[in-house]
Design a protein around this motif. Structure first.
Motif, short mmCIF file in Angstrom:
data_model
loop_
_atom_site.label_atom_id
_atom_site.label_comp_id
_atom_site.label_asym_id
_atom_site.label_seq_id
_atom_site.Cartn_x
_atom_site.Cartn_y
_atom_site.Cartn_z
N VAL A 52 100.12 34.46 34.68
CA VAL A 52 100.12 33.86 36.01
C VAL A 52 99.41 32.52 35.87
O VAL A 52 98.34 32.43 35.27
N VAL A 53 100.08 31.47 36.34
CA VAL A 53 99.53 30.12 36.27
C VAL A 53 99.46 29.58 37.69
O VAL A 53 100.46 29.59 38.40
N ASP A 54 98.26 29.12 38.09
CA ASP A 54 98.16 28.50 39.41
C ASP A 54 97.86 27.03 39.27
O ASP A 54 97.04 26.62 38.46
N GLY A 55 98.60 26.25 40.03
CA GLY A 55 98.42 24.81 40.05
C GLY A 55 99.75 24.09 40.07
O GLY A 55 100.79 24.68 39.78
N ASN A 56 99.69 22.85 40.42
CA ASN A 56 100.90 22.04 40.55
C ASN A 56 101.09 21.15 39.32
O ASN A 56 101.85 21.48 38.45
N TYR A 57 100.42 20.01 39.29
CA TYR A 57 100.47 19.08 38.16
C TYR A 57 101.91 18.90 37.64
O TYR A 57 102.29 19.41 36.60
N SER A 58 102.68 18.15 38.41
CA SER A 58 104.11 18.00 38.15
C SER A 58 104.44 17.43 36.78
O SER A 58 105.54 17.61 36.28
N SER A 99 95.98 34.08 42.29
CA SER A 99 96.19 34.18 40.85
C SER A 99 95.28 35.27 40.25
O SER A 99 95.71 36.08 39.44
N GLU A 100 94.04 35.25 40.65
CA GLU A 100 93.06 36.24 40.18
C GLU A 100 93.52 37.66 40.54
O GLU A 100 93.52 38.56 39.70
N HIS A 136 94.11 28.92 35.37
CA HIS A 136 93.87 28.04 36.52
C HIS A 136 93.99 26.62 35.97
O HIS A 136 93.17 26.19 35.16
N MET A 137 95.01 25.90 36.39
CA MET A 137 95.25 24.57 35.83
C MET A 137 94.10 23.60 36.05
O MET A 137 93.90 22.68 35.27
N ASP A 138 93.31 23.82 37.10
CA ASP A 138 92.16 22.95 37.33
C ASP A 138 91.16 23.03 36.18
O ASP A 138 90.43 22.07 35.93
N THR A 139 91.13 24.16 35.46
CA THR A 139 90.21 24.26 34.32
C THR A 139 90.65 23.36 33.18
O THR A 139 89.85 23.02 32.30
N LEU A 140 91.93 22.98 33.17
CA LEU A 140 92.43 22.03 32.18
C LEU A 140 92.34 20.59 32.68
O LEU A 140 92.06 19.68 31.91
N GLN A 141 92.61 20.38 33.95
CA GLN A 141 92.68 19.04 34.52
C GLN A 141 91.34 18.31 34.49
O GLN A 141 91.29 17.10 34.32
N ILE A 144 104.36 34.56 36.49
CA ILE A 144 104.23 34.13 37.88
C ILE A 144 103.64 32.73 37.93
O ILE A 144 102.59 32.47 37.35
N ALA A 145 104.32 31.84 38.65
CA ALA A 145 103.81 30.50 38.91
C ALA A 145 103.40 30.44 40.37
O ALA A 145 104.17 30.81 41.25
N ILE A 146 102.17 30.00 40.61
CA ILE A 146 101.68 29.84 41.99
C ILE A 146 101.47 28.36 42.23
O ILE A 146 100.70 27.71 41.52
N ILE A 147 102.19 27.85 43.23
CA ILE A 147 102.09 26.44 43.59
C ILE A 147 101.71 26.35 45.07
O ILE A 147 101.78 27.34 45.79
N GLY A 148 101.31 25.16 45.48
CA GLY A 148 100.98 24.98 46.89
C GLY A 148 99.89 23.95 47.07
O GLY A 148 99.39 23.36 46.11
N TYR A 149 99.52 23.77 48.30
CA TYR A 149 98.56 22.73 48.67
C TYR A 149 97.12 23.13 48.35
O TYR A 149 96.78 24.31 48.31
N SER A 150 96.29 22.11 48.13
CA SER A 150 94.87 22.34 47.85
C SER A 150 94.22 23.08 49.02
O SER A 150 94.43 22.72 50.17
#
Length: 177
Positions: free
Chosen positions: A63-69, A17-18, A30-35, A3-9
């Motif tokens: 399940v991955v949440d975040g955008n980061y194109s 995602s949780e 949570h992609m923010d944990t990488l960014q 599952i990919a979850i995308i969308g606005y901040s």
């Protein structure tokens, strides 16, 4: 299940995602944990690409949440069995982000990198209302919906998220009956 979850901040990607990670008992990222690194410093992009690739390769279900194109975006969308696009209004996102700030003020959320306490400043407000809703961002969301119409679910409100989650539980009960 992937599952990919995308969308606005501020729309609630990490919270959803949780819930889906727990529901399906699958790994989450949570992609923010990488960014971000401590102090809200941006991570090295090569490092982030490597970490993302490792996560996608290592886990059969996720399940991955975040955008980061720039970070395996097309690969994530292609691999995902389901793409959930949280398409909330700017003002709803701002309200939700402010509520989150009041809840976690001075703390680091589980969905955020270590050393990045919750914040709510003019830069973030501007991101939620304008900068994070650029023409290219909107075109990318449109591209995802047109490219993967059978696996994209667009949710526009908390009520729609709640309904989506209720249907998961209801369908699971019907499968057991």
């Amino acid at each position: 299940m992937k599952i990919a979850i995308i969308g606005y901040s501020g729309a609630g990607k990490s919270t959803l995602s949780e819930k889906l990670s727990n529901y399906y008992s699958i790994s989450k990222l949570h992609m923010d944990t990488l960014q971000f690194q401590s102090g809200w410093q941006d991570s090295d992009r090569e490092w982030m690409l490597t970490e993302m690739k490792n996560f996608l390769t290592k886990h059969e279900s996720w399940v991955v949440d975040g955008n980061y194109s720039w970070c395996y975006y097309e690969e994530r969308m292609q691999e995902a069995d389901q793409i959930i696009f949280l398409n909330f209004s700017p003002w709803t996102c701002l309200f939700r982000a402010f509520k989150r700030y009041l809840t976690y003020r001075g703390q680091v959320r589980e969905s955020m990198a270590a050393g990045c306490p919750e914040r709510f400043d003019w830069e973030f407000i501007r991101w939620i209302l304008w900068d994070g809703r650029s023409k290219s961002t909107k075109e990318r969301y449109k591209w995802v919906q047109e490219t993967y119409p059978k696996k994209v679910i667009v949710l526009r409100s908390q009520k729609e998220i709640d309904h989506f989650l209720e249907n998961l539980v209801h369908n699971k009960k019907n499968q057991r009956a």
